[in-house]
Design a protein around this motif. Structure first.
Motif, PDB file in Angstrom:
ATOM      1  N   VAL A  37      -7.440   4.826   1.187  1.00 22.54           N
ATOM      2  CA  VAL A  37      -8.446   4.393   2.246  1.00 22.54           C
ATOM      3  C   VAL A  37      -7.884   3.434   2.947  1.00 22.54           C
ATOM      4  CG1 VAL A  37      -9.937   2.324   1.806  1.00 22.54           C
ATOM      5  CG2 VAL A  37      -9.974   4.494   0.088  1.00 22.54           C
ATOM      6  N   THR A  38      -6.973   3.092   2.546  1.00 21.37           N
ATOM      7  CA  THR A  38      -6.143   1.847   3.203  1.00 21.37           C
ATOM      8  C   THR A  38      -5.815   2.730   5.402  1.00 21.37           C
ATOM      9  OG1 THR A  38      -5.568   0.200   1.944  1.00 21.37           O
ATOM     10  CG2 THR A  38      -3.390   0.781   3.813  1.00 21.37           C
ATOM     11  N   ALA A  39      -4.870   4.153   4.887  1.00 21.99           N
ATOM     12  CA  ALA A  39      -4.424   5.049   5.718  1.00 21.99           C
ATOM     13  C   ALA A  39      -5.652   5.258   6.727  1.00 21.99           C
ATOM     14  CB  ALA A  39      -3.762   5.812   5.536  1.00 21.99           C
ATOM     15  N   VAL A  40      -7.192   5.691   6.070  1.00 20.91           N
ATOM     16  CA  VAL A  40      -7.616   6.454   7.046  1.00 20.91           C
ATOM     17  C   VAL A  40      -8.140   5.251   7.465  1.00 20.91           C
ATOM     18  CG1 VAL A  40     -10.413   6.578   6.704  1.00 20.91           C
ATOM     19  CG2 VAL A  40      -8.406   7.511   5.518  1.00 20.91           C
ATOM     20  N   CYS A  41      -8.016   3.435   6.868  1.00 24.44           N
ATOM     21  CA  CYS A  41      -8.987   3.047   7.716  1.00 24.44           C
ATOM     22  C   CYS A  41      -8.025   2.326   9.011  1.00 24.44           C
ATOM     23  CB  CYS A  41      -8.775   0.997   7.473  1.00 24.44           C
ATOM     24  SG  CYS A  41     -10.571   1.677   5.734  1.00 24.44           S
ATOM     25  N   ARG A  42      -6.219   2.148   8.455  1.00 17.11           N
ATOM     26  CA  ARG A  42      -5.531   2.216   9.987  1.00 17.11           C
ATOM     27  C   ARG A  42      -6.038   3.282  10.732  1.00 17.11           C
ATOM     28  NH1 ARG A  42       0.253   3.850  11.247  1.00 17.11           N
ATOM     29  NH2 ARG A  42       1.602   2.352  11.887  1.00 17.11           N
ATOM     30  N   ILE A  43      -5.864   4.155  10.760  1.00 23.19           N
ATOM     31  CA  ILE A  43      -5.883   5.080  11.357  1.00 23.19           C
ATOM     32  C   ILE A  43      -7.433   5.279  12.416  1.00 23.19           C
ATOM     33  CG2 ILE A  43      -7.035   7.931  12.231  1.00 23.19           C
ATOM     34  CD1 ILE A  43      -5.354   8.420   9.618  1.00 23.19           C
ATOM     35  N   LEU A  44      -8.434   4.473  11.527  1.00 18.80           N
ATOM     36  CA  LEU A  44      -9.124   4.415  12.413  1.00 18.80           C
ATOM     37  C   LEU A  44      -9.838   3.172  13.489  1.00 18.80           C
ATOM     38  CD1 LEU A  44     -12.073   5.018  10.072  1.00 18.80           C
ATOM     39  CD2 LEU A  44     -11.745   6.299  12.239  1.00 18.80           C
ATOM     40  N   LEU A  58       0.025  -4.805  -5.606  1.00 18.76           N
ATOM     41  CA  LEU A  58      -1.196  -5.035  -6.473  1.00 18.76           C
ATOM     42  C   LEU A  58      -1.587  -4.812  -7.828  1.00 18.76           C
ATOM     43  CD1 LEU A  58      -0.250  -8.731  -7.288  1.00 18.76           C
ATOM     44  CD2 LEU A  58      -2.045  -9.074  -5.539  1.00 18.76           C
ATOM     45  N   VAL A  59      -2.780  -4.504  -6.614  1.00 14.20           N
ATOM     46  CA  VAL A  59      -3.632  -4.594  -8.077  1.00 14.20           C
ATOM     47  C   VAL A  59      -3.750  -2.942  -8.732  1.00 14.20           C
ATOM     48  CG1 VAL A  59      -5.751  -2.764  -8.215  1.00 14.20           C
ATOM     49  CG2 VAL A  59      -5.764  -4.583  -5.932  1.00 14.20           C
ATOM     50  N   PRO A  60      -2.402  -1.700  -9.120  1.00 14.87           N
ATOM     51  CA  PRO A  60      -2.363  -1.281  -9.730  1.00 14.87           C
ATOM     52  C   PRO A  60      -1.692  -2.547 -10.685  1.00 14.87           C
ATOM     53  CG  PRO A  60      -1.808  -0.759  -8.249  1.00 14.87           C
ATOM     54  CD  PRO A  60      -1.625  -1.304  -7.633  1.00 14.87           C
ATOM     55  N   VAL A  61      -0.540  -3.002 -10.831  1.00 13.86           N
ATOM     56  CA  VAL A  61       0.686  -4.189 -11.509  1.00 13.86           C
ATOM     57  C   VAL A  61      -0.943  -4.968 -12.104  1.00 13.86           C
ATOM     58  CG1 VAL A  61       1.725  -5.660 -11.190  1.00 13.86           C
ATOM     59  CG2 VAL A  61       2.799  -3.719  -9.933  1.00 13.86           C
ATOM     60  N   VAL A  62      -1.674  -5.039 -11.969  1.00 10.33           N
ATOM     61  CA  VAL A  62      -2.519  -6.362 -12.684  1.00 10.33           C
ATOM     62  C   VAL A  62      -3.163  -5.575 -13.784  1.00 10.33           C
ATOM     63  CG1 VAL A  62      -4.355  -7.597 -12.253  1.00 10.33           C
ATOM     64  CG2 VAL A  62      -2.568  -8.740 -10.482  1.00 10.33           C
ATOM     65  N   LEU A 102      -3.911  -7.099   8.459  1.00 12.36           N
ATOM     66  CA  LEU A 102      -4.869  -6.369   8.022  1.00 12.36           C
ATOM     67  C   LEU A 102      -4.384  -5.437   6.504  1.00 12.36           C
ATOM     68  CD1 LEU A 102      -7.574  -6.491   7.030  1.00 12.36           C
ATOM     69  CD2 LEU A 102      -7.958  -4.841   8.539  1.00 12.36           C
ATOM     70  N   VAL A 103      -3.282  -4.810   7.575  1.00  6.80           N
ATOM     71  CA  VAL A 103      -3.075  -3.691   6.975  1.00  6.80           C
ATOM     72  C   VAL A 103      -1.684  -3.495   6.204  1.00  6.80           C
ATOM     73  CG1 VAL A 103      -1.495  -1.247   7.505  1.00  6.80           C
ATOM     74  CG2 VAL A 103      -3.509  -1.756   9.208  1.00  6.80           C
ATOM     75  N   ARG A 104      -1.294  -4.584   6.729  1.00  5.05           N
ATOM     76  CA  ARG A 104      -0.129  -5.365   5.715  1.00  5.05           C
ATOM     77  C   ARG A 104      -0.382  -5.786   4.404  1.00  5.05           C
ATOM     78  NH1 ARG A 104       3.831  -8.629  10.123  1.00  5.05           N
ATOM     79  NH2 ARG A 104       4.676  -6.506  10.363  1.00  5.05           N
ATOM     80  N   TRP A 105      -1.906  -6.227   4.601  1.00  7.12           N
ATOM     81  CA  TRP A 105      -2.768  -7.491   3.328  1.00  7.12           C
ATOM     82  C   TRP A 105      -3.090  -5.871   2.648  1.00  7.12           C
ATOM     83  CZ3 TRP A 105      -2.029 -11.731   0.834  1.00  7.12           C
ATOM     84  CH2 TRP A 105      -1.860 -12.263   1.780  1.00  7.12           C
ATOM     85  N   ALA A 106      -3.800  -4.746   3.548  1.00 16.47           N
ATOM     86  CA  ALA A 106      -4.179  -3.581   2.384  1.00 16.47           C
ATOM     87  C   ALA A 106      -3.088  -2.668   1.551  1.00 16.47           C
ATOM     88  CB  ALA A 106      -4.392  -2.722   3.370  1.00 16.47           C
ATOM     89  N   GLY A 152      -5.361   6.393  -4.979  1.00 13.76           N
ATOM     90  CA  GLY A 152      -7.258   5.570  -4.003  1.00 13.76           C
ATOM     91  C   GLY A 152      -7.156   4.886  -2.618  1.00 13.76           C
ATOM     92  N   LEU A 153      -6.503   3.716  -3.637  1.00 13.99           N
ATOM     93  CA  LEU A 153      -6.325   2.690  -2.542  1.00 13.99           C
ATOM     94  C   LEU A 153      -5.114   2.830  -1.449  1.00 13.99           C
ATOM     95  CD1 LEU A 153      -5.573  -0.347  -5.030  1.00 13.99           C
ATOM     96  CD2 LEU A 153      -7.599  -0.450  -3.072  1.00 13.99           C
TER      97      LEU A 153
END
Length: 101
Positions: A50-57, A25-29, A15-19, A46-47
């Motif tokens: 959010v990814t860092a916070v989700c990883r911590i949780l 990918l999103v900024p490139v697109v 999950l963390v790898r995909w995030a 921003g992404l």
């Protein structure tokens, strides 16, 4: 040799790898479709936040689950095991199997 990973750890890592992949990918697109570099960079930031916070949780949740599993597996010393009939105490009891009117 590293310890074997549990399925939940593999799922969390995936999950963390995909995030992280989406953070790139999103900024490139966005730039590809004409968004400004500043806007794409802000989105990437921003992404990433959010990814860092989700990883911590997620890691915190995994540690809590592991601690809970350890507590359930460890035998309790000093506690009397109640089982069989009469294990529950308190409350109102009628005399045997008599129906209550």
């Amino acid at each position: 040799m590293p310890a074997p990973r549990t399925p939940s750890q593999d799922t969390a890592t995936d999950l963390v790898r995909w995030a992280a992949f989406s953070c790139v990918l999103v900024p490139v697109v966005l730039v590809w479709y004409g968004t400004s570099l500043a806007g794409a960079a802000g989105t990437a930031f921003g992404l990433a936040a959010v990814t860092a916070v989700c990883r911590i949780l997620l890691r915190q949740s995994e540690r809590g689950a592991a601690r809970l599993r350890e507590e359930e597996e460890a035998p309790r010393s000093g506690h009397r095991q109640r089982g069989g009939t009469g294990g529950h105490r308190g409350g109102r009891h009628s005399g045997g199997n008599t129906p209550v009117a």
